[in-house]
Motif scaffolding. Structure first.
Motif, PDB file in Angstrom:
ATOM      1  N   UNK A  36       0.834  -1.204   0.000  1.00  0.00           N
ATOM      2  CA  UNK A  36       0.000   0.000   0.000  1.00  0.00           C
ATOM      3  C   UNK A  36       0.870   1.254   0.000  1.00  0.00           C
ATOM      4  N   UNK A  37       1.952   1.240   0.754  1.00  0.00           N
ATOM      5  CA  UNK A  37       2.873   2.375   0.756  1.00  0.00           C
ATOM      6  C   UNK A  37       3.569   2.506  -0.600  1.00  0.00           C
ATOM      7  N   UNK A  38       3.961   1.365  -1.167  1.00  0.00           N
ATOM      8  CA  UNK A  38       4.648   1.396  -2.456  1.00  0.00           C
ATOM      9  C   UNK A  38       3.734   1.907  -3.564  1.00  0.00           C
ATOM     10  N   UNK A  39       2.426   1.670  -3.444  1.00  0.00           N
ATOM     11  CA  UNK A  39       1.484   2.104  -4.472  1.00  0.00           C
ATOM     12  C   UNK A  39       1.498   3.621  -4.644  1.00  0.00           C
ATOM     13  N   UNK A  40       1.733   4.339  -3.561  1.00  0.00           N
ATOM     14  CA  UNK A  40       1.764   5.801  -3.621  1.00  0.00           C
ATOM     15  C   UNK A  40       3.180   6.359  -3.498  1.00  0.00           C
ATOM     16  N   UNK A  41       4.183   5.480  -3.578  1.00  0.00           N
ATOM     17  CA  UNK A  41       5.568   5.935  -3.541  1.00  0.00           C
ATOM     18  C   UNK A  41       6.038   6.388  -2.183  1.00  0.00           C
ATOM     19  N   UNK A  42       5.334   6.032  -1.122  1.00  0.00           N
ATOM     20  CA  UNK A  42       5.733   6.457   0.223  1.00  0.00           C
ATOM     21  C   UNK A  42       7.003   5.729   0.651  1.00  0.00           C
ATOM     22  N   UNK A  43       7.913   6.464   1.256  1.00  0.00           N
ATOM     23  CA  UNK A  43       9.179   5.888   1.663  1.00  0.00           C
ATOM     24  C   UNK A  43      10.202   5.813   0.549  1.00  0.00           C
ATOM     25  N   UNK A  44       9.889   6.385  -0.601  1.00  0.00           N
ATOM     26  CA  UNK A  44      10.811   6.376  -1.726  1.00  0.00           C
ATOM     27  C   UNK A  44      11.074   7.802  -2.179  1.00  0.00           C
ATOM     28  N   UNK A  45      11.840   7.939  -3.248  1.00  0.00           N
ATOM     29  CA  UNK A  45      12.188   9.272  -3.720  1.00  0.00           C
ATOM     30  C   UNK A  45      10.956  10.042  -4.191  1.00  0.00           C
ATOM     31  N   UNK A  46      11.116  11.367  -4.265  1.00  0.00           N
ATOM     32  CA  UNK A  46       9.986  12.234  -4.596  1.00  0.00           C
ATOM     33  C   UNK A  46       9.395  11.899  -5.956  1.00  0.00           C
ATOM     34  N   UNK A  48       9.047   9.166  -7.347  1.00  0.00           N
ATOM     35  CA  UNK A  48       8.223   7.967  -7.292  1.00  0.00           C
ATOM     36  C   UNK A  48       6.809   8.277  -6.822  1.00  0.00           C
ATOM     37  N   UNK A  49       6.648   9.435  -6.168  1.00  0.00           N
ATOM     38  CA  UNK A  49       5.327   9.822  -5.665  1.00  0.00           C
ATOM     39  C   UNK A  49       4.552  10.644  -6.679  1.00  0.00           C
ATOM     40  N   UNK A  50       5.244  11.263  -7.637  1.00  0.00           N
ATOM     41  CA  UNK A  50       4.603  12.233  -8.519  1.00  0.00           C
ATOM     42  C   UNK A  50       3.496  11.595  -9.356  1.00  0.00           C
ATOM     43  N   UNK A  51       3.799  10.474 -10.011  1.00  0.00           N
ATOM     44  CA  UNK A  51       2.828   9.888 -10.935  1.00  0.00           C
ATOM     45  C   UNK A  51       1.595   9.355 -10.223  1.00  0.00           C
ATOM     46  N   UNK A  52       1.725   8.507  -9.180  1.00  0.00           N
ATOM     47  CA  UNK A  52       0.497   8.018  -8.521  1.00  0.00           C
ATOM     48  C   UNK A  52      -0.294   9.122  -7.848  1.00  0.00           C
TER      49      UNK A  52
END
Length: 301
Positions: A36-46, A48-52
């Motif tokens: 669930x965190x990976x789906x929204x790029x949480x805990x990763x580089x910025x 990775x969060x932009x597209x979702x």
């Protein structure tokens, strides 16, 4: 005679573990939360969060636009966006955003484990192959549910702010809460099942992404040809090949509403009751999840 070898004993402070030992359900929960965190790029580089996150905003554009308009001009409640129309073909942005979200996230959830060969590590412990497949699927479906519920919640509360009586609107429209949750849940389960079973077939992200997008692009074309050209029962069944028309059908069925579409629209041409679309979506979801579980059950590591 040689002297006997002498040794020394060192106290390294080793202690037995006396805490709670986590079981398989804890492993499944951890994998679900991680997905669930990976789906929204949480805990990763910025980036990775932009597209979702951007797709989540795109899905909410009609609701946000309506709320902004209602804040500056008087809008009659009869002109408000209906919850039954939000994820149907009335607004193409939201369902298209859901499709792109699945195409971006599903390969990330499954492909990374395949590319980095972490599956043997998962399966060497208490996590079974079936648990892995269902936990990843649950993560994908929950992420989609956030995208489907949030815009409709904004619309519901926005409509309540437009009318004179906030409490009166809740009393009159409280019956929409169940259909909103039910349709959002089925849309999420339906799209997630399609995306995950396709993504599981390839560890290469580009191939998996194209594979997820393909049925949403080409099947509607085939569906339109069958419904529009083949004038018999087989042609009418072609409407079920279009995933967007399927969610149109069962969404209006949930709300017990008639779609405001022309006579030549494929839904009118096919002339199936909404329950047909509901059971078809359930069947496709169940089959896709079963195939996903079977894929990992037979996969060689």
């Amino acid at each position: 005679m040689s002297e006997r070898a002498a040794g020394s004993i060192y106290d390294l402070g080793y202690r037995r573990y006396e805490g709670r030992r986590l079981g398989p359900w804890d492993a499944v929960l951890s994998l679900y939360v991680h997905g669930l965190r990976a789906a929204f790029g949480l805990g990763r580089r910025t980036r990775s969060k932009v597209f979702p996150m951007g797709l989540a905003v795109v899905a909410a554009i009609p609701a946000l636009g309506y709320l902004m308009a209602a804040a500056f001009i008087d809008i009659d409640i009869s002109d408000a966006i209906g919850a039954e129309d939000y994820f149907t073909s009335t607004f193409f942005f939201p369902p298209a955003a859901l499709m792109l979200f699945v195409a971006a996230v599903a390969p990330e959830l499954l492909g990374r484990d395949q590319r980095h060969a972490t599956l043997p590590l998962y399966f060497s412990r208490g996590l079974s192959r079936q648990d892995y497949a269902l936990a990843r699927y649950a993560s994908m479906a929950t992420a989609l549910l956030a995208l489907t519920l949030l815009p409709q919640a904004l619309l519901f509360f926005g409509n309540a702010l437009v009318v004179d009586s906030f409490g009166g609107y809740f009393q009159d429209e409280w019956g929409q809460v169940g259909p909103i949750i039910g349709s959002s849940l089925l849309i999420s389960l339906f799209f997630a099942a399609i995306g995950m079973v396709i993504s599981a077939q390839s560890g290469r992200r580009a191939f998996a992404t194209i594979g997820v997008i393909a049925p949403f692009v080409f099947l509607p074309i085939i569906s339109g040809v069958l419904v529009g050209v083949v004038e018999n029962f087989i042609g009418r069944l072609g409407v079920f090949l279009n995933p967007f028309f399927v969610i149109d059908g069962f969404t209006y069925w949930f709300f017990d509403a008639a779609p405001d579409i022309g006579e030549g629209h494929p839904l009118n041409t096919a002339d199936f009751a909404g329950g047909w679309y509901f059971f078809f979506a359930l069947a496709v979801t169940a089959i896709a999840v079963a195939l996903l579980v079977r894929h990992y059950g037979r996969r060689s590591l």
